[in-house]
Design an enzyme around this catalytic site. Structure first.
Site, PDB file in Angstrom:
ATOM      1  N   LYS A  71       0.822  -1.224   0.000  1.00  0.00           N
ATOM      2  CA  LYS A  71       0.000   0.000   0.000  1.00  0.00           C
ATOM      3  C   LYS A  71       0.852   1.268   0.000  1.00  0.00           C
ATOM      4  CE  LYS A  71      -4.369  -1.399   2.000  1.00  0.00           C
ATOM      5  NZ  LYS A  71      -5.306  -1.202   3.092  1.00  0.00           N
ATOM      6  N   ASP A 107     -10.204   3.331   1.941  1.00  0.00           N
ATOM      7  CA  ASP A 107     -10.427   2.707   3.260  1.00  0.00           C
ATOM      8  C   ASP A 107     -11.133   3.647   4.241  1.00  0.00           C
ATOM      9  OD1 ASP A 107      -9.367   0.193   2.752  1.00  0.00           O
ATOM     10  OD2 ASP A 107      -7.348   0.731   3.407  1.00  0.00           O
TER      11      ASP A 107
END
Ligand code: NAP
Length: 287
Positions: A71, A107
């Site tokens: 990420k 997210d």
């Protein structure tokens, strides 16, 4: 599903990927909505992340999700990242349009969507357990909506850094400290929301819970766990036992996927179907 020369390819990069449920929900939604696309898991071996973006461009892959451990390390290979991904320092969705690869992070908004769906207002004061990528993404979203956040973490330096970064980027008050700090008792009563963003309690270690004393929260506090396997973690079971409202990580997982899917396709995702089928699958795995 009929695969032909017009089938769009999407996917997920990470390592390892054996237990990821993303292919399941993305492909389910393609099928339900009649989108000619396929979503594949791409387990990218350590050391290979530098080739991913050029490889995807060369193969005509239109977008992909990114999970642990890439990420953060994918960022130098992208042409641009969104403001939010920059603030979080992590990317979970990459879109490739006209050869330009742009990184986003869904997210934090996915978590905020799940609060809204549960009828929970943005808190004035929240406690986040953990200081990793998910904590940063959620903390950023809370801060831009005006919440004051305290990050409690096993490694206090990391909590202090997340809090400093969020305060600098958003101008909102934010604190970080060790999760066994003696001053926690001074503010715990004021927390309207407690969120576990650590993997403590995740399958297969389902009997574990973060070392936070829930009974010190006030009776109106909401307890959220972003773990979705199991659906009902030990932390949430204990919170329910104290009469507190709880939120599982399933909503966040579905919502971040919905946001990615809508960015990939430009269409509205069948959110309810995705959530129902995922819940069914997770419940089946638990029995
Ligand atoms: P990360 O960047 O690796 O951060 C992990 C955090 O958890 C760190 O603060 C770490 O503390 C702490 N931690 C890890 N193991 C611990 C242990 N045994 N005891 C105490 N603290 C521990 O990971 P992430 O990307 O933020 O993801 C964290 C969790 O959220 C994972 O379980 C992931 O599956 C879940 N998640 C769920 C969703 C969803 O959609 N529901 C989305 C993203 C992530 P240190 O700083 O001390 O190492």
């Amino acid at each position: 599903m009929q695969i032909d020369q017009d089938t769009c390819v999407f996917g997920l990069i990470g390592y390892p990927l054996a237990h990821s449920l993303s292919p399941f929900i993305h492909n389910l939604a393609f099928k339900a909505m009649g989108v000619n696309a396929v979503y594949l898991p791409f387990p990218v071996k350590p050391g290979r992340v530098s080739s991913v973006v050029n490889g995807a461009r060369a193969l005509g892959i239109r977008g992909f999700n990114v999970t642990i451990p890439y990420k953060e390390s994918i960022i130098p290979y992208l042409d641009r990242v969104s403001l939010e991904a920059e603030a979080c320092g992590s990317v979970n969705t990459v879109l490739i349009e006209e050869d330009r690869a742009v990184g986003y992070n869904t997210d934090g908004r996915g978590f905020m969507d799940s609060l809204e769906q549960e009828g929970v207002k943005v808190p004035r004061f929240a406690i986040i357990l953990g200081a990793g990528g998910a904590a940063r993404a959620i903390g950023y979203q809370l801060a831009v909506r005006g919440a004051i956040t305290v990050f409690l973490n096993r490694t206090p330096e990391r909590a202090e850094k997340v809090a400093r970064d969020i305060a600098r980027i958003t101008g909102q008050e934010s604190w970080g400290m060790s999760w066994d700090s003696s001053c926690i008792s001074d503010f715990v009563q004021d927390a309207e929301l407690l969120i576990n963003t650590t993997p403590v309690g995740m399958y297969p270690d389902i009997d574990q819970k973060p070392p936070f004393v829930l009974k010190n929260l006030n009776s109106r506090s909401v307890v959220a766990d972003i773990i979705y396997n199991p659906l009902n973690t030990r932390l949430l079971r204990e919170a329910e036992g104290l009469g507190l409202k709880t939120i599982s990580g399933l909503g966040m997982f579905v919502n971040q996927g919905v946001r990615s899917w809508e960015m990939f396709t430009g269409r509205e995702a069948p959110r309810k179907l995705m959530e129902d089928r995922l819940r069914g699958l997770l419940l089946k795995n638990e029995t």
